[in-house]
Scaffold this motif. Structure first.
Motif, short mmCIF file in Angstrom:
data_model
loop_
_atom_site.label_atom_id
_atom_site.label_comp_id
_atom_site.label_asym_id
_atom_site.label_seq_id
_atom_site.Cartn_x
_atom_site.Cartn_y
_atom_site.Cartn_z
N ALA A 363 0.87 -1.19 0.00
CA ALA A 363 0.00 0.00 0.00
C ALA A 363 0.90 1.23 0.00
N VAL A 364 0.83 2.02 -1.05
CA VAL A 364 1.67 3.21 -1.16
C VAL A 364 1.15 4.29 -0.22
N SER A 365 2.05 4.84 0.59
CA SER A 365 1.68 5.90 1.53
C SER A 365 2.33 7.21 1.12
N GLU A 366 1.98 8.25 1.84
CA GLU A 366 2.48 9.58 1.51
C GLU A 366 3.99 9.66 1.66
N GLU A 367 4.55 8.94 2.63
CA GLU A 367 5.99 9.01 2.88
C GLU A 367 6.82 8.32 1.80
N ASP A 368 6.17 7.53 0.95
CA ASP A 368 6.89 6.84 -0.12
C ASP A 368 7.15 7.73 -1.34
N PHE A 369 6.42 8.84 -1.43
CA PHE A 369 6.55 9.68 -2.60
C PHE A 369 7.87 10.46 -2.57
N TYR A 370 8.43 10.63 -3.75
CA TYR A 370 9.67 11.39 -3.98
C TYR A 370 10.90 10.72 -3.34
N LEU A 371 10.80 9.44 -3.01
CA LEU A 371 11.96 8.67 -2.57
C LEU A 371 12.59 7.97 -3.78
N ASN A 372 13.90 7.82 -3.74
CA ASN A 372 14.61 7.13 -4.82
C ASN A 372 14.84 5.67 -4.42
N PHE A 373 14.12 4.77 -5.08
CA PHE A 373 14.31 3.34 -4.89
C PHE A 373 15.30 2.87 -5.97
N THR A 374 16.42 2.31 -5.53
CA THR A 374 17.50 1.96 -6.45
C THR A 374 17.74 0.47 -6.44
N CYS A 375 17.86 -0.09 -7.63
CA CYS A 375 18.24 -1.50 -7.79
C CYS A 375 19.72 -1.53 -8.15
N VAL A 376 20.53 -2.18 -7.32
CA VAL A 376 21.98 -2.25 -7.51
C VAL A 376 22.36 -3.70 -7.80
N VAL A 377 23.17 -3.89 -8.84
CA VAL A 377 23.59 -5.22 -9.27
C VAL A 377 25.10 -5.31 -9.16
N PHE A 378 25.60 -6.37 -8.49
CA PHE A 378 27.02 -6.59 -8.30
C PHE A 378 27.44 -7.88 -9.01
N SER A 379 28.63 -7.85 -9.56
CA SER A 379 29.21 -9.07 -10.13
C SER A 379 30.71 -8.87 -10.20
N THR A 380 31.42 -9.93 -10.50
CA THR A 380 32.86 -9.83 -10.63
C THR A 380 33.28 -9.04 -11.85
N ARG A 381 32.38 -8.81 -12.77
CA ARG A 381 32.69 -8.05 -13.98
C ARG A 381 32.32 -6.58 -13.86
N GLY A 382 31.73 -6.20 -12.74
CA GLY A 382 31.34 -4.81 -12.56
C GLY A 382 29.95 -4.72 -11.97
N HIS A 383 29.47 -3.52 -11.82
CA HIS A 383 28.14 -3.33 -11.25
C HIS A 383 27.38 -2.29 -12.05
N SER A 384 26.07 -2.30 -11.89
CA SER A 384 25.20 -1.33 -12.55
C SER A 384 24.02 -1.07 -11.63
N SER A 385 23.30 -0.01 -11.92
CA SER A 385 22.16 0.36 -11.07
C SER A 385 21.13 1.11 -11.89
#
Length: 625
Positions: A363-385
């Motif tokens: 359930a999305v609430s008021e405090e969730d707005f304007y937050l940056n949710f980031t997906c970070v990927v790690f590996s031995t060859r590098g990372h991306s997000s």
């Protein structure tokens, strides 16, 4: 002997307190023996023997107290997960860390639930405590500071909460070093990709945060590796530059640290293989800096999707984080939380791997707005997000706009229907209330409002039309509404020619009202009469003036009407004095018929609607104010 009875029944003590007391008593016993041997007096010897008897009794009572407090291993109320597959390997003299194999976050939230962890030695069934200085209990771990071959065996971890109990066994394997090239008996396998820069991860890196002043050194075949053009910074990850086949072998990472004020060390060996196959850097498919509009209270799910091309064993790790007050926090993995990340799903494709991890908000609430949710990927060859930002959804204008357009359409349709059904009534009302918007008929050169025409040929054939023309019409139109009518036979001068009278009268009238019945206008004589009236014929055929047809009786055979009248009726219709409309919707009968001498009120309204409008625009000039 009677003096020892109170000692033989001591109060129940905890195992820690009892063992501590035993150590103290053993120390006192040795002191008494020493003193007794060096005392030449018999009295002293007797006192030493009495003390020895007393201490033995105390030791026996304390040991009984310890045994009485031991909890039986594997209580029936605990859910048993048997022995874990993973084992802990070490060599004598090093630090060994044994981790509880139970994954607590699968059973409850460790941050919100009170729990305790107890370790048991399966060989003796006794609880492991910190009485021995070589053992330390730390959260869910058991630390053996100076592990020995005798400590090898199976140990059970028991986790208890207020309502639940879980247990699982694990094994500690202690093996002597036999290799001459510093290779440990047990080792893990890691693979490097050839011709690229790749990393070896030290298995001990997970303990860095648990010790003080840690430092890691890397060895290859007992040789310490220094940072140079081949090996990058050698911390918890060994960076090997431009991997080739010679880089295969055994690598050992040794961690030196301070614990409980003493410098200690532990090590792990990695068997390194160099493979021709390699995986590329993870490519983020989604999200890519997306702004998503949501309504408050709605549920939301977002997949983080990456693609790893190449061949080999995937070492990708993916997490969702959120930025809160300049600090990056990990999204909970507990699926019972309102905001959580689901387990990572990895599938094999023709070109490599496809990895997905889902962020879920119940359930999305008021405090969730304007937050940056980031997906970070790690590996031995590098990372991306990639990141997403949630913002409030725009107001939904479709529904109000649809209601507005629907209302306008409904009003329009209703207005059209009302105007169609009540056109006559509305027009008469406007003429009565707003007469000044119409032009006055004064000064238009006309003397009469309407010319009343009806055939008078055969006796009896036009009797109804004559009565209606000579009596009913004047009473209503002239008597009630003030119209001026010209009726042939009433207003003409005696002795005048009919043709001349008709032409002259029509030129002074604004309307022509033609009255007819089923018999008055359908006979050959009546048609001949209509054609003889030159002025009447011009009005009907040439549209020289407005003509209103008044049908006093129902005409069952319209083809018997004169051609000019039939064309005019087909074009504009006729006012039917013989028909009365339904008054009630549930009345299934046909339209009520009345006599032509008593038409309905609606018939008279329709006649007035077709009569000239007598406006008052010239008498009152509204634009002069």
């Amino acid at each position: 002997m009677p003096s020892l009875l109170p000692v033989l029944a001591p109060p129940v003590q905890t195992e820690v307190e009892a063992n501590s007391e035993i150590h103290k008593l053993e120390k006192n016993t040795r002191r008494v023996f020493t003193e007794g041997n060096h005392d030449a007096l018999g009295t002293t010897v007797d006192m030493g023997r009495s003390s020895l008897i007393f201490l033995v009794a105390v030791l026996w009572a304390a040991e009984c107290g310890v045994i009485s407090t031991k909890e039986p291993l594997g209580s029936g109320s605990c859910k048993d997960f048997k022995q874990a597959f993973d084992r802990t390997f070490s060599i004598p003299g090093e630090v060994a860390i044994m981790e509880c194999p139970l994954l607590l976050h699968y059973f409850f939230d460790p941050a919100e639930t009170m729990y305790n962890v107890t370790w048991y030695d399966e060989r003796t069934g006794s609880e492991i405590t910190e009485l021995e200085q070589s053992i330390m209990l730390k959260k869910t771990q058991v630390w053996f500071f100076n592990v020995t071959l005798q400590q090898q065996g199976k140990y059970t971890c028991v986790v208890r909460t207020v309502n639940e109990c879980y247990k699982q066994a694990t094994e500690l394997v202690v093996t002597e070093m036999t290799s001459e090239n510093c290779v440990r008996p047990q080792r893990g396998l890691q693979r490097l990709n050839i011709h690229v820069n790749d990393l070896l991860a030290c298995p001990l890196r997970k303990y860095l945060a648990s010790v003080d002043s840690p430092s890691i050194q890397w060895y290859k075949n007992c040789e310490l590796l220094q940072e140079d053009e081949k090996f990058g910074p050698n911390k918890d990850m060994l960076n090997i530059i431009k991997v080739n086949h010679d880089d295969a072998g055994f690598y050992t990472c040794k961690m030196t640290f301070r614990l409980a004020g003493v410098i200690r060390e532990m090590a792990e060996t990695i068997e390194c293989e160099v493979k021709e196959e390699q995986l590329m850097k993870p490519r983020m498919i989604e999200p890519i800096n997306e702004i998503i509009k949501l309504e408050r209270g709605s549920s939301f799910r977002k997949d983080c999707v990456i693609e790893v091309q190449g061949k080999g064993i995937s070492t990708v790790d993916m997490i969702w984080t959120v930025l809160l007050e300049s600090d990056e926090e990990l999204i909970s993995r507990n699926t019972s939380h309102r905001i959580h990340q689901e387990p990572m799903k990895e599938s094999r494709t023709e070109d490599g791997y496809h990895v997905v991890r889902t962020l879920s908000l119940s359930a999305v609430s008021e405090e969730d707005f304007y937050l940056n949710f980031t997906c970070v990927v790690f590996s031995t060859r590098g990372h991306s997000s990639g990141q997403i930002t949630l913002v409030p959804a725009d107001p939904n204008l479709l529904l109000p706009l649809g209601l507005l357009l629907g209302s306008v359409a409904l009003l329009f349709v209703t207005g059209v229907l009302l105007c169609t059904i009540f056109k006559v009534e509305l027009a008469l009302w406007v003429r009565t209330v707003f007469p000044f918007i119409y032009k006055t008929t004064d000064g238009d050169g006309k003397q009469y409002d309407a010319y009343i025409a009806y055939p008078r040929v055969l006796e009896g054939s036009s009797e109804k039309a004559e009565i209606f023309a000579m009596s009913t019409l004047p009473q209503v139109l002239e008597g009630q509404y003030g119209y001026k009518l010209f009726i042939l036979g009433r207003d003409g001068l005696p002795g005048e020619a009919v043709v001349d009278v008709v032409q002259d009268a029509l030129s002074r009238c604004r309307r022509l009202l033609l009255l007819y019945t089923a018999s008055s206008l359908c006979s050959p004589e009546a048609q001949e009469w209509a054609e003889q009236q030159t002025g009447l014929y011009c009005a009907l055929v040439e549209n020289s003036m407005s003509v209103v047809l008044l049908e006093l009786e129902e005409i069952r055979d319209p083809l018997r009407l004169p051609h000019s009248v039939r064309l005019l009726k087909d074009k504009q219709g006729a006012l039917q004095a013989w028909k009365r409309r339904k008054r009630w919707a549930f009345w299934d009968g046909k339209s009520e018929r009345v006599t032509s001498l008593e038409p309905s009120a609606r018939f008279w309204r329709e006649v007035r609607y077709h009569m000239p409008v007598r406006g008052k625009a010239k008498q009152r000039n509204w634009f002069s104010f």
